[in-house]
Design a protein around this motif. Structure first.
Motif, short mmCIF file in Angstrom:
data_model
loop_
_atom_site.label_atom_id
_atom_site.label_comp_id
_atom_site.label_asym_id
_atom_site.label_seq_id
_atom_site.Cartn_x
_atom_site.Cartn_y
_atom_site.Cartn_z
N ALA A 44 0.83 -1.20 0.00
CA ALA A 44 0.00 0.00 0.00
C ALA A 44 0.87 1.25 0.00
CB ALA A 44 -0.94 -0.01 1.21
N LEU A 47 2.83 1.13 -3.74
CA LEU A 47 2.02 1.08 -4.96
C LEU A 47 1.83 2.43 -5.66
CD1 LEU A 47 1.01 -1.44 -6.22
CD2 LEU A 47 -1.19 -1.15 -5.11
N TYR A 189 -24.37 -13.89 6.68
CA TYR A 189 -23.37 -13.34 7.60
C TYR A 189 -23.43 -14.09 8.91
CZ TYR A 189 -22.88 -9.62 4.25
OH TYR A 189 -22.64 -8.92 3.11
N LEU A 196 -21.28 -3.79 10.96
CA LEU A 196 -20.72 -3.79 9.61
C LEU A 196 -19.26 -4.24 9.61
CD1 LEU A 196 -21.89 -0.65 7.62
CD2 LEU A 196 -22.20 -3.04 7.04
N TYR A 197 -18.51 -3.79 10.64
CA TYR A 197 -17.08 -4.10 10.70
C TYR A 197 -16.85 -5.61 10.65
CZ TYR A 197 -12.41 -4.67 12.66
OH TYR A 197 -11.12 -5.05 12.88
N GLN A 199 -18.62 -7.84 9.29
CA GLN A 199 -19.09 -8.51 8.07
C GLN A 199 -17.93 -8.96 7.18
OE1 GLN A 199 -22.08 -6.48 5.86
NE2 GLN A 199 -23.59 -6.68 7.48
N SER A 200 -16.80 -8.28 7.26
CA SER A 200 -15.65 -8.70 6.44
C SER A 200 -14.77 -9.69 7.20
CB SER A 200 -14.80 -7.50 6.02
OG SER A 200 -15.56 -6.35 5.92
N MET A 330 -2.21 -7.45 -4.31
CA MET A 330 -1.86 -6.06 -4.58
C MET A 330 -0.76 -5.96 -5.63
SD MET A 330 -2.22 -4.75 -0.72
CE MET A 330 -1.96 -3.03 -1.01
N THR A 406 -7.59 -2.23 8.80
CA THR A 406 -8.68 -1.66 8.01
C THR A 406 -8.90 -0.18 8.36
OG1 THR A 406 -10.44 -2.17 9.56
CG2 THR A 406 -9.86 -3.88 7.98
N ALA B 48 -6.88 -1.99 -1.38
CA ALA B 48 -5.84 -1.61 -2.31
C ALA B 48 -5.50 -2.78 -3.21
CB ALA B 48 -4.61 -1.15 -1.53
N ASP B 53 -9.36 0.09 -7.10
CA ASP B 53 -8.20 0.78 -6.55
C ASP B 53 -7.23 1.16 -7.67
OD1 ASP B 53 -6.48 1.55 -4.23
OD2 ASP B 53 -5.19 0.04 -5.15
N GLY B 80 -14.39 -2.78 2.89
CA GLY B 80 -15.23 -3.55 3.80
C GLY B 80 -16.66 -3.68 3.35
N ALA B 81 -17.24 -4.85 3.60
CA ALA B 81 -18.65 -5.13 3.35
C ALA B 81 -19.07 -4.72 1.93
CB ALA B 81 -19.53 -4.44 4.39
N VAL B 84 -19.83 -1.03 1.21
CA VAL B 84 -20.85 -0.35 2.02
C VAL B 84 -20.20 0.51 3.11
CG1 VAL B 84 -22.79 -0.67 3.60
CG2 VAL B 84 -22.62 -2.06 1.54
N ILE B 85 -19.13 0.00 3.73
CA ILE B 85 -18.49 0.74 4.82
C ILE B 85 -17.93 2.06 4.31
CG2 ILE B 85 -16.49 0.73 6.38
CD1 ILE B 85 -17.09 -2.14 7.03
N THR B 116 -29.28 -4.14 0.63
CA THR B 116 -28.51 -4.87 1.63
C THR B 116 -28.54 -4.13 2.96
OG1 THR B 116 -27.05 -5.56 -0.14
CG2 THR B 116 -26.24 -5.87 2.10
N GLU B 117 -28.57 -4.89 4.05
CA GLU B 117 -28.63 -4.29 5.37
C GLU B 117 -27.42 -3.39 5.60
OE1 GLU B 117 -29.47 -6.32 9.57
OE2 GLU B 117 -30.18 -7.41 7.80
N GLY B 118 -27.63 -2.23 6.19
CA GLY B 118 -26.52 -1.34 6.49
C GLY B 118 -26.27 -0.27 5.44
#
Lengths: 496, 366
Positions: A44, A47, A189, A196-197, A199-200, A330, A406, B48, B53, B80-81, B84-85, B116-118
């Motif tokens: 990152a 790049l 999920y 939300l955090y 979810q990934s 990446m 993140t 990234a 990106d 993320g998500a 959505v985030i 979608t939720e969120g």
């Protein structure tokens, strides 16, 4: 092929490109030394600068950086007992006890030499593999990939020593952590609690830092032992370590080949390669009673394999455009920025570029290892710093490292939460390596199991590849049961 | 001592003169505007190294060159998500001052479309600056006896296996296209990305796959030349009146509508076709869009849009970025505003929305 390779060497040795290799090596070494920062962060950072460069120069920078991260990340592993990146945790098991005994220099010397040789073997593996890469990759369907993931999981038994039940429990806990977030095959999920955090899923660097680094911080403060090295010396055995690595050349070779193979399999996760090669070394070497107490072979094995895996990992990345890790994903982006599309044409039209990547990998490994050996004398003084001074500084660096995952406040909360779990586990002697392996392999196991069953029903169970890997898994499991019995009789230590 | 003071005075005064000259120089530059000496942040709601990106990083220096005042343009990844985030963070936390822009992509749109939720963002509250089209081609294995469109109804349905990532991402478009054609295709979803899904096709694990334009040109075209794969159709592009046209990157390949006509001898119609048009146009015609908020000062919006137009007219932008842009020209100005207004921003017809939900629930158990 050889002609192109020689031409590519000339291109790489162009003074302006060598300069970029040095720059990449310097950045990679810096990122490797700081706990929590790994290949993805390095990519990152670098790049944005490759845009507009010619691909040969850009790749000199990128590959130069990737190649040495796993050389330099040994410093914190050995000196502080903290993983310098997700790929150098197994080095702690024997490297840190060596540092405590005042033999840090010996451990570092051995480790850098192992990294150097491992990197070279990885580069050679890449060179050999590109000639047969296509049939090789096409022979690994989802069922075979599933079995390879299970093979990785079966190492949990080897790593947990005399307490296989606890080890299996820890592995299952890791699988559970790995299932947090979006399911690989359906939009479902799990354990995300509408946050939300989550979810990934849980970021790998956070898990690694929390499990392995946080407990060390607590213990350093609690034990009031002054500094990490109990005797106020770091030893002068750098070249003793170098020599020892050459004495164990077969171990180096075995571990490096294993690293290249694991790196090559897409999705298997190079981040557990150090544990797998440590486990195999422990199982196949003689006189292993000192493993976990400061055996130099426990440093050599993981360090040879984690540098070799980069060479293996570049095979599917460059030739098929399928990255095996965040870093190589990446790298693909970087290639596109320079106007190169990874794919089969890396073997004909862009063969010169592929060759220059191999040379860069080899050169950067040599430069990086020599630089680290030279710097070891100075950097290793860190082990002599008083814990009261060291811990606050490290805690800040670790928190920033965690936050880099993140850049969400969830990173920091999760780091401390997993850190507390990790501390309990280390106090109770439960295997944290097993948690990590379970975590990393959870997604590929679920993905390939789902695809195998929905595509082939149960027919895939009789594929020759599946049966061969299945036999290997059985052997490893039986071997680890036998080993656990023997260790129980002797009262050997639990590692990880 | 006197000499020393003199020396000091001389030095000081010369510095002052030099500084004044510097000021004069800056004043003489009469191009001062909203963006002179400022920073623009472009948020990329993806990791990234991904497609979005790479595009964002490719565009950034060109934006800096072409926006009057030459602001420096930075890239921030907030992944993320499925975007959505990042979209939520931009919507909730960034000021509408024109110093912060955001890139949207396929899953930004599908997540919004599927509620979608969120999801806390609205495309109607954003103004487009720059759009980059994308396209996709569906191809079939040469092993299962397909030669021309009419054959598609005669191949053994057990041979029709599609490999993809997830039914709620852009795979939704090819999956719906199979239903438009009335094909009974087994969907094998869960591959780690579009690359692994293509390798599964090459291994024979699947017989149907789709790739976006850039990936198709670099990785599938060689398979077609070797006689291992046969292209079927592109999803097509949509003009600002909502009509489906051929994908400009594949002028010789039929779009789905034309392919349907060759198979059945009539135009496609019905709910499934309407739903396909909605999803395909939003997913592919203008796939990646750079936005600012509607409340951004007018001067800033004007400068941004002018900058984007200059950028699109810069021949080196398209030439250098062949791989990044996937062989398409960027869309800017009124053309972009019209396309967005007709494709992405309108409220979705509730019947079609309900239909898509039922479709997903029925077929992919969401």
């Amino acid at each position: 092929m050889i002609e192109v390779a020689m031409e590519a060497l000339r291109v790489v040795l162009d003074p302006s490109r060598i300069l970029y290799i040095f720059l990449g090596v310097a950045i990679g070494a810096f990122i490797g030394v700081i706990p929590g920062l790994g290949g993805t962060v390095g990519m990152a950072i670098v790049l944005p600068f490759v845009f507009g460069m010619d691909p040969f120069t850009g790749m000199a920078l990128l590959i130069g950086m990737i190649a040495v991260i796993h050389t330099a990340d040994t410093f914190p592993s050995v000196l502080l007992g903290i993983p310098g990146s997700a790929g150098s945790q197994a080095t702690i098991v024997d490297g840190y006890p060596l540092a405590k005994k005042g033999e840090a220099a010996r451990a570092l010397g051995a480790s850098f030499t192992a990294s150097l040789l491992g990197g070279l073997i990885g580069g050679i593996a890449l060179f050999l593999a590109i000639q047969i890469a296509r049939p090789l990759i096409l022979s690994f369907g989802s069922p075979e990939l599933l079995m390879l993931s299970l093979l990785g999981l079966s190492m949990v038994g080897v790593l947990t020593g005399k307490n296989p039940k606890l080890g299996i429990g820890a592995g299952l806990f890791g699988l559970l952590l790995g299932s947090v977030g979006a399911a690989p095959s359906v939009t479902e999920y799990r354990y995300s609690f509408d946050i939300l955090y989550l979810q990934s899923g849980i970021p790998l660097p956070i898990l690694a830092l929390g499990l392995f680094a946080f407990p060390v911080m607590v213990d350093l403060v609690a034990e009031k032992q002054g500094s990490i090295a109990k005797e106020a010396k770091i030893g002068s055995g750098i070249f003793k370590g170098v020599k020892e690595t050459f004495q164990h050349k077969f171990l180096v070779f075995r571990s490096a080949v294993l690293g290249a193979i694991i790196g090559f399999v897409p999705g298997l996760g190079g981040s557990v390669v150090d544990w797998i090669s440590y486990g195999l070394a422990k199982q196949t070497e003689k006189n292993t009673e000192n493993f976990g107490k400061g055996d130099i072979r426990g440093v050599i094995a993981p360090e040879s394999s984690n540098n070799a895996k980069e060479g293996g990992g570049l095979i599917p990345t460059l030739l098929f455009g399928i990255p095996g890790s965040g870093t190589t994903a990446m790298l693909l982006g970087g290639l596109t920025l320079m106007g190169v599309q990874a794919g089969p044409r890396m073997l004909d039209q862009d063969l010169d570029l592929t060759m220059s990547i191999i040379w860069t990998l080899i050169l950067a490994n040599i430069i990086g290892a020599i630089a680290c050996i030279f710097l070891a004398k100075y950097i290793s003084k860190v082990a002599l710093v008083q814990a009261e001074i060291l811990v606050p500084i490290l805690l800040v660096i670790l928190t920033i490292g965690a936050y880099q995952s993140t850049r969400h406040w969830g990173d920091i909360i999760l780091f401390f939460a997993i850190g507390i779990i990790g501390w309990f586990m280390s106090r109770l002697g439960w295997s944290r390596a097993a948690v990590l392996i379970g975590f990393v392999l959870a997604t590929p196991i679920e993905r390939y199991l789902w695809i195998s069953i929905s595509r082939y029903g149960s027919g895939w169970l009789t594929n020759p590849g599946v049966i061969i890997i299945g036999i290997l898994i059985t052997l490893i499991v039986i071997g680890s049961i036998v080993m656990a019995r023997r260790e129980k009789a002797k009262g050997g230590p639990t590692i990880g | 001592m006197k000499r020393l003071i003199l020396l000091l005075l001389v030095t000081l005064s010369s510095i002052l003169v030099l500084a004044a000259c510097g000021d004069n120089e800056a004043d003489a530059d009469s191009d001062e505007n909203y963006y002179s000496g400022e920073n623009i942040e472009t948020v990329i709601p993806y990791d990234a190294g991904g497609g979005s990106d790479v595009l964002g990083r490719y565009v950034a220096p060109f934006l800096s060159d072409h926006i009057a005042g030459n602001p420096s343009v930075q890239v921030t990844n907030i992944p993320g998500a499925g975007s959505v985030i990042g979209m939520n963070e931009y919507f909730g936390l960034r000021d509408a001052d024109g110093y912060s822009l955001i890139w949207s992509s396929g899953s930004t749109i599908t997540n919004h479309l599927l509620g979608t939720e969120g999801v806390n963002y609205e495309f109607s509250e954003l103004t487009p600056i720059l759009g980059v089209p994308a396209g996709g081609v569906v191809f079939i294995s040469a092993d299962i006896g397909y030669e021309e469109p009419a054959d598609i109804l005669n191949v053994d349905p057990a041979d029709l296996v599609y490999s993809g990532q997830s039914a709620t991402g852009l795979d939704l478009v090819p999956l719906m296209s199979f239903d438009v054609l009335g094909l009974d295709v087994q969907a094998l979803l869960g591959y780690e990305g579009s690359g692994p899904a293509r390798v599964a096709f090459e291994q024979g694990e699947s017989s149907l796959n789709y790739q976006t334009t850039a990936a198709y040109l670099s990785s599938v075209e060689p398979l077609v030349e070797n006689g291992e794969a046969i292209p079927l159709y592109s999803f097509g592009h949509f003009d600002s009146d909502g009509n489906i046209i051929r994908d400009p990157a594949f002028p010789d390949l039929p779009n789905l509508k034309e392919f349907y006509e060759e198979v059945y001898g009539k135009e496609p119609s019905g709910e499934i076709w309407d739903a396909f048009e909605v999803v395909a146009s939003r997913g592919f015609t203008i796939q990646k869009v750079l936005w600012t908020k509607n409340e951004t000062p007018e001067e800033a919006i004007r400068l941004l849009q002018e900058g984007a137009e200059n950028l699109a007219a810069d021949p080196s932008f398209v030439e250098d970025g062949e791989d990044v842009l996937g062989g398409y020209e960027p869309v800017v100005g009124q053309e972009l505003v019209d396309l967005i207004a007709s494709i992405i921003q309108p409220e979705l017809d509730p019947d079609i929305e309900a239909w898509i939900f039922d479709y997903l629930a029925e077929n992919f158990g969401e």
